[in-house]
Design a protein around this motif. Structure first.
Motif, mmCIF file in Angstrom:
data_model
loop_
_atom_site.group_PDB
_atom_site.id
_atom_site.type_symbol
_atom_site.label_atom_id
_atom_site.label_comp_id
_atom_site.label_asym_id
_atom_site.label_seq_id
_atom_site.Cartn_x
_atom_site.Cartn_y
_atom_site.Cartn_z
ATOM 1 N N ASP A 52 0.802 -1.225 0.000
ATOM 2 C CA ASP A 52 0.000 0.000 0.000
ATOM 3 C C ASP A 52 0.833 1.273 0.000
ATOM 4 N N TRP A 53 2.139 1.177 0.227
ATOM 5 C CA TRP A 53 2.988 2.359 0.161
ATOM 6 C C TRP A 53 4.428 1.964 -0.148
ATOM 7 N N MET A 74 -3.120 -0.859 4.650
ATOM 8 C CA MET A 74 -3.328 0.556 4.353
ATOM 9 C C MET A 74 -3.063 1.416 5.578
ATOM 10 N N LEU A 76 -1.459 5.334 6.217
ATOM 11 C CA LEU A 76 -0.755 6.589 5.996
ATOM 12 C C LEU A 76 0.151 6.876 7.184
ATOM 13 N N CYS A 96 -4.861 5.056 -0.907
ATOM 14 C CA CYS A 96 -5.949 5.315 0.027
ATOM 15 C C CYS A 96 -7.238 4.947 -0.703
ATOM 16 N N ASN A 97 -8.352 5.026 -0.039
ATOM 17 C CA ASN A 97 -9.634 4.729 -0.673
ATOM 18 C C ASN A 97 -10.547 5.937 -0.622
ATOM 19 N N LYS A 159 -4.448 14.601 7.119
ATOM 20 C CA LYS A 159 -5.559 13.927 6.431
ATOM 21 C C LYS A 159 -6.605 14.882 5.863
ATOM 22 N N TYR A 178 -12.587 9.606 2.936
ATOM 23 C CA TYR A 178 -11.378 8.914 2.472
ATOM 24 C C TYR A 178 -10.825 8.045 3.583
ATOM 25 N N GLU A 179 -10.339 6.880 3.197
ATOM 26 C CA GLU A 179 -9.731 5.944 4.139
ATOM 27 C C GLU A 179 -8.217 5.966 3.925
ATOM 28 N N PHE A 180 -7.508 6.613 4.843
ATOM 29 C CA PHE A 180 -6.040 6.685 4.770
ATOM 30 C C PHE A 180 -5.394 5.612 5.637
ATOM 31 N N ASP A 181 -6.043 5.287 6.738
ATOM 32 C CA ASP A 181 -5.625 4.189 7.613
ATOM 33 C C ASP A 181 -6.767 3.186 7.651
#
Length: 197
Positions: A52-53, A74, A76, A96-97, A159, A178-181
């Motif tokens: 994911d990163w 996932m 951040l 991210c989503n 975020k 948004y889903e960062f974590d």
């Protein structure tokens, strides 16, 4: 014989190819890129991958870029922590989503963010070189929905700030979060915000 005088001067490809000197033509200038960097990026944007990163850094000479780290799950938060441990300038990205939560239906769509990390503590020459290298890196690490220049991790990868930038980069349809974590949704309801104004 036609306007070409029978010499075939009007035939396709009969004239030399014009080079556009404004664009520069030829290969994009940039550092040598370790194949692992592109491989990690392809994993990041693949639907069936857990990566994911990723972060790629320069060698001591500044003439090549190699994979430094990549991560799963996932997060951040983990990406920011790894970026903070990076010495000098770096390139990377994260997934991210975009989340559409309409009550009975929740839909998640992946978004990919390309990151140029240029901390103020990095040498001035290295920071200056990054500008000319960006085209080559973007060509290799393609498919991102948005680019972010990061100088201060806490501010530039905050975020809510990312939500605003992602909303600006989307088309007519805007997710409401948004889903960062993993499983943590940051509210970004553009339509609600517009209605309140």
């Amino acid at each position: 014989a036609g306007a070409g005088g029978g010499l075939g001067l009007n035939a396709p490809g009969a004239v030399p190819k014009v080079k556009n000197f404004a664009v520069g033509g030829g290969k994009k200038s940039g550092p040598a890129l370790d194949p692992e960097v592109e491989a990690a990026w392809k994993q990041l944007i693949a639907d069936d991958s857990e990566v994911d990163w990723m972060i790629a850094t320069y060698d001591a000479s500044g003439k090549s870029v190699a994979l430094s780290q990549k991560g799963e799950g996932m997060s951040l938060t983990n990406f920011c922590a790894a970026l903070g441990e990076t010495e000098g300038c770096a390139w990377g990205g994260f997934r991210c989503n975009g989340v559409d939560n309409r009550g009975a239906l929740v839909c998640k769509r992946p978004k990919f963010v390309f990151v140029q990390y240029m901390p103020p503590t990095a040498p001035a020459m290295r920071r200056a070189k990054m500008g000319s290298h960006k085209g080559a890196l973007k060509a290799a690490l393609d498919g991102a929905h948005m680019d972010v220049l990061v100088e201060n991790i806490e501010e530039d990868l905050e975020k809510n700030a990312l939500c605003s930038k992602l909303q600006a980069a989307t088309g007519a349809h805007k997710p409401n979060g948004y889903e960062f974590d993993k499983d943590e949704i940051t509210d970004a309801d553009y339509y609600k915000d517009v209605a309140l104004k």
